[in-house]
Design an enzyme around this catalytic site. Structure first.
Site, PDB file in Angstrom:
ATOM      1  N   GLN A  40      49.506 -37.847 -11.380  1.00 54.32           N
ATOM      2  CA  GLN A  40      48.563 -38.857 -10.852  1.00 54.32           C
ATOM      3  C   GLN A  40      49.243 -40.226 -10.824  1.00 54.32           C
ATOM      4  OE1 GLN A  40      45.579 -37.851  -9.728  1.00 54.32           O
ATOM      5  NE2 GLN A  40      46.180 -35.828 -10.441  1.00 54.32           N
ATOM      6  N   TYR A  65      44.821 -30.389 -15.912  1.00 57.40           N
ATOM      7  CA  TYR A  65      44.508 -29.718 -14.632  1.00 57.40           C
ATOM      8  C   TYR A  65      44.152 -30.713 -13.536  1.00 57.40           C
ATOM      9  CZ  TYR A  65      39.429 -29.270 -16.057  1.00 57.40           C
ATOM     10  OH  TYR A  65      38.132 -29.465 -16.454  1.00 57.40           O
ATOM     11  N   GLU A  66      44.079 -30.176 -12.342  1.00 53.78           N
ATOM     12  CA  GLU A  66      43.798 -30.982 -11.154  1.00 53.78           C
ATOM     13  C   GLU A  66      44.923 -31.995 -10.901  1.00 53.78           C
ATOM     14  OE1 GLU A  66      41.385 -29.736  -9.265  1.00 53.78           O
ATOM     15  OE2 GLU A  66      42.518 -31.109  -8.004  1.00 53.78           O
ATOM     16  N   GLY A  67      46.165 -31.567 -11.211  1.00 46.96           N
ATOM     17  CA  GLY A  67      47.318 -32.472 -11.109  1.00 46.96           C
ATOM     18  C   GLY A  67      47.452 -33.214 -12.413  1.00 46.96           C
TER      19      GLY A  67
END
Ligand SMILES: Cc1cc2nc3c(=O)[nH]c(=O)nc-3n(C[C@H](O)[C@H](O)[C@H](O)COP(=O)(O)OP(=O)(O)OC[C@H]3O[C@@H](n4cnc5c(N)ncnc54)[C@H](O)[C@@H]3O)c2cc1C
Length: 573
Positions: free
Chosen positions: A437, A430-432
């Protein structure tokens, strides 16, 4: 049952001996008010909260999970009371501005507390972690009326936040999202659409939940340039009725104490945050804060896994060490020691690197000189994807290694190690995702400051190498780091010059790990040098292990990067 002790000694060691926190903070306006001595007291209290209140709910939270009843989400037993104590303790506002009701402590205090909460209870810590990111985005982009209406209660912790980006057909590629927002002509909007996977989308911890929702205005251009950001509260001001609805709770592999919701907005009233069609840029304020937070989740869970694996390795009798009749504790076996050292090599340097980033964030926010603020902001941007992805990959690897130390007992529920593995896994996604990243690092971040940003970071590592050049005993640490830095420099030059997007895509995850290992090596060099100068030894064992057994991975990573993309892009499936 696992136990958790906040690593206060190590945090203090870093503040005092490695990060020079007193000097950095004293150079900032108001910094002299928060000397390390005060931070130590705050962290000791934070450690008590994490170990005594959050940690005892970790296992029960996993077993009970969240539930949806009559449209309302309930967190596991004990979570609401623990959160009440959190608010009463003033923890939500720890590092927020005093003008908003926060305590204005340096971000490094918050970061260390985040690590403790993530180690003690990963799911519980996610709720306030999201609220903080939402506060930052509102503070930076919303108009004064919205700020006044929402921020004080959020900083106090009575209201909490959530981020609503993902839709079933739009995950990484947010340009595909379809949620709509229609202006009502009075400054308000009607938001309509469905979002999936929304952490803390609904729960029973707070009186209100403030969603930051990405949606499209009627005249929006397609793609990411047509996305706007809206503040949509669960309860509108002065109302107890619901402004949005929970469609379902996701059933997940881990973080079962965290409510992951399908959210339905059906003409929900909201307000524009920032400029129309520029919502993704505004949302990035929250996303960047969350990316660092998620990296710290990886660090926290690695620490707790390590603590429990070490305790087990000291007690479990199996086999025998060299020259012993046995049975001996499994800690005598080199393979067990190697697994434990691998985790420790990550957690101790990771904590140092994250602390360094937190101090750069402090400078970026508060330094009187614009040029210094800009430089620090650049370094934080560069390190954000590295911390998010490398710390969560290493964090997951750490939980698996710690589980392995327990043998079969790590696989059964009783010892709690399998929960760490399940909980840690989400942070890579999650969060990319971590792959995304890595793409952010090689495409956007390496190009920042016209390509000069990475060199500015590498110069800091070179300065540390120069600093130890005459230090007796530093050679075994400095020489391998200097060689690894050269590899990183070469790979950076190669990727900055790459014409082909596939080359960057193929190299990205290897490059990010190479970058992370060199950055961790920088911290190990600083810690080893500190020990050598002060005649101490507490860090030298792990430093020796890191430089001789972990950093050589950079040789393989460089070779993989140099091999180019063709074996990947031309393979048939
Ligand atoms: C438990 C949980 C909690 C979550 N919480 C939230 C939340 O609070 N708010 C929210 O909005 N979302 C949340 N999410 C959503 C999460 O952020 C997304 O799942 C994640 O960003 C990936 O999107 P996706 O699942 O659609 O995968 P996809 O985007 O479909 O990606 C699938 C795979 O393709 C790769 N990929 C995709 N595009 C590229 C590219 N351009 N280059 C290279 N690789 C690529 C990805 O790395 C991944 O491996 C949560 C998800 C979960 C499971």
């Amino acid at each position: 049952m696992p136990v958790y002790t906040a690593p206060l000694d190590d945090m203090t060691y870093l503040l005092e001996n490695i990060l020079d926190a007193d000097a950095v903070l004293a150079s900032l306006p108001g910094g002299a008010e928060t000397p390390v001595a005060l931070l130590k007291d705050v962290l000791a209290e934070a450690g008590r909260y994490a170990a005594e209140i959050a940690q005892p709910l970790n296992r029960s939270g996993d077993e009970e999970g969240c539930r949806l009843e009559n449209g309302q989400v309930f967190t596991p037993s004990g979570f609401p009371d623990a959160y009440k104590a959190f608010v009463e303790g003033g923890w939500p506002g720890l590092a927020h501005e005093p003008e908003l009701g926060g305590q204005g402590l340096p971000r490094i205090a918050q970061l260390f507390f985040d690590e403790m909460l993530s180690g003690a209870n990963f799911s519980f810590g996610l709720y306030p972690g999201l609220t903080r990111g939402a506060i930052e985005a509102i503070a930076r982009h919303a108009d004064d009326a919205l700020k006044a209406a929402y921020l004080p209660k959020m900083v106090e912790g009575r209201w909490m936040g959530a981020m609503a980006l993902t839709e079933s057909h739009a995950g990484t590629d947010l340009g595909l999202l379809r949620a709509k927002a229609e202006p009502l002509g009075d400054g308000r909007y009607r938001v309509t659409g469905s979002k999936i996977f929304i952490s803390a989308g609904d729960h029973d911890l707070a009186e209100n939940i403030i969603h930051l929702v990405l949606a499209r205005l009627p005249d929006a251009p397609p793609g990411v340039k047509g996305i706007s950001l809206f503040l949509v509260p669960k309860h509108l001001p002065g109302s107890t009725g619901r402004n949005f609805w929970v469609g379902a709770l996701e059933h997940k592999m881990g973080i079962k104490g965290s409510a992951t919701c399908v959210m339905n907005y059906d003409g929900s009233i909201g307000w524009l945050v920032g400029e129309a069609h520029k919502g993704l840029a505004a949302m990035f304020t929250m996303m960047n804060a969350e990316r660092l937070f998620v990296g710290i989740q990886g660090l926290g869970i690695a620490e707790v896994a390590y603590q429990n694996a070490l305790a087990y390795a000291r007690e479990r009798l199996q086999g025998r060490g060299a020259g012993s009749r046995g049975p001996d504790p499994i800690l005598v076996h080199p393979d067990i020691r190697k697994m434990l050292l691998s985790i420790r090599a990550f957690t101790q340097a990771g904590r140092a690197l994250a602390g360094w980033v937190a101090l750069e964030m402090e400078k970026a926010a508060r330094h009187p000189e614009l040029a210094v603020r800009a430089q620090s902001e650049g370094l934080v941007s560069l390190l954000t994807p590295v911390i998010k992805a490398a710390f969560t990959d290493l964090g997951f690897e750490a939980t698996v290694a710690a589980q392995q130390v327990f043998g079969g007992h790590g696989y059964v529920r009783e010892w709690g190690m399998e929960q760490f593995v399940r909980d840690a896994r989400i942070a890579q996604i999650y969060e990319g995702t971590n792959g995304v990243q890595a793409m952010d690092l090689v495409t956007r971040k390496l190009a920042m400051e016209e390509g000069a940003l990475p060199g500015r970071f590498f110069a800091l590592i070179e300065a540390a190498l120069d600093d130890v050049s005459a230090l007796p005993g530093a050679g075994p640490f400095a020489t391998p780091l200097a060689q690894a830095l050269l590899r990183l420099r070469d790979a950076t030059t190669r990727l900055q010059a790459a014409q082909d997007a596939a080359e960057a895509g193929a190299a990205a995850t290897d490059y990010l790990r190479l970058f992370a290992l060199v950055s961790l090596g920088w911290m190990w060099l600083r810690m080893a040098a500190d020990n050598l100068r002060r005649g101490e030894t507490q860090k030298l064992d792990t430093a020796r292990f890191f430089f001789s057994r972990i950093l050589p991975q950079t040789i393989a990573l460089e070779a993989a990067i140099q091999a180019g993309a063709s074996s990947i892009t031309e393979a048939s499936f």
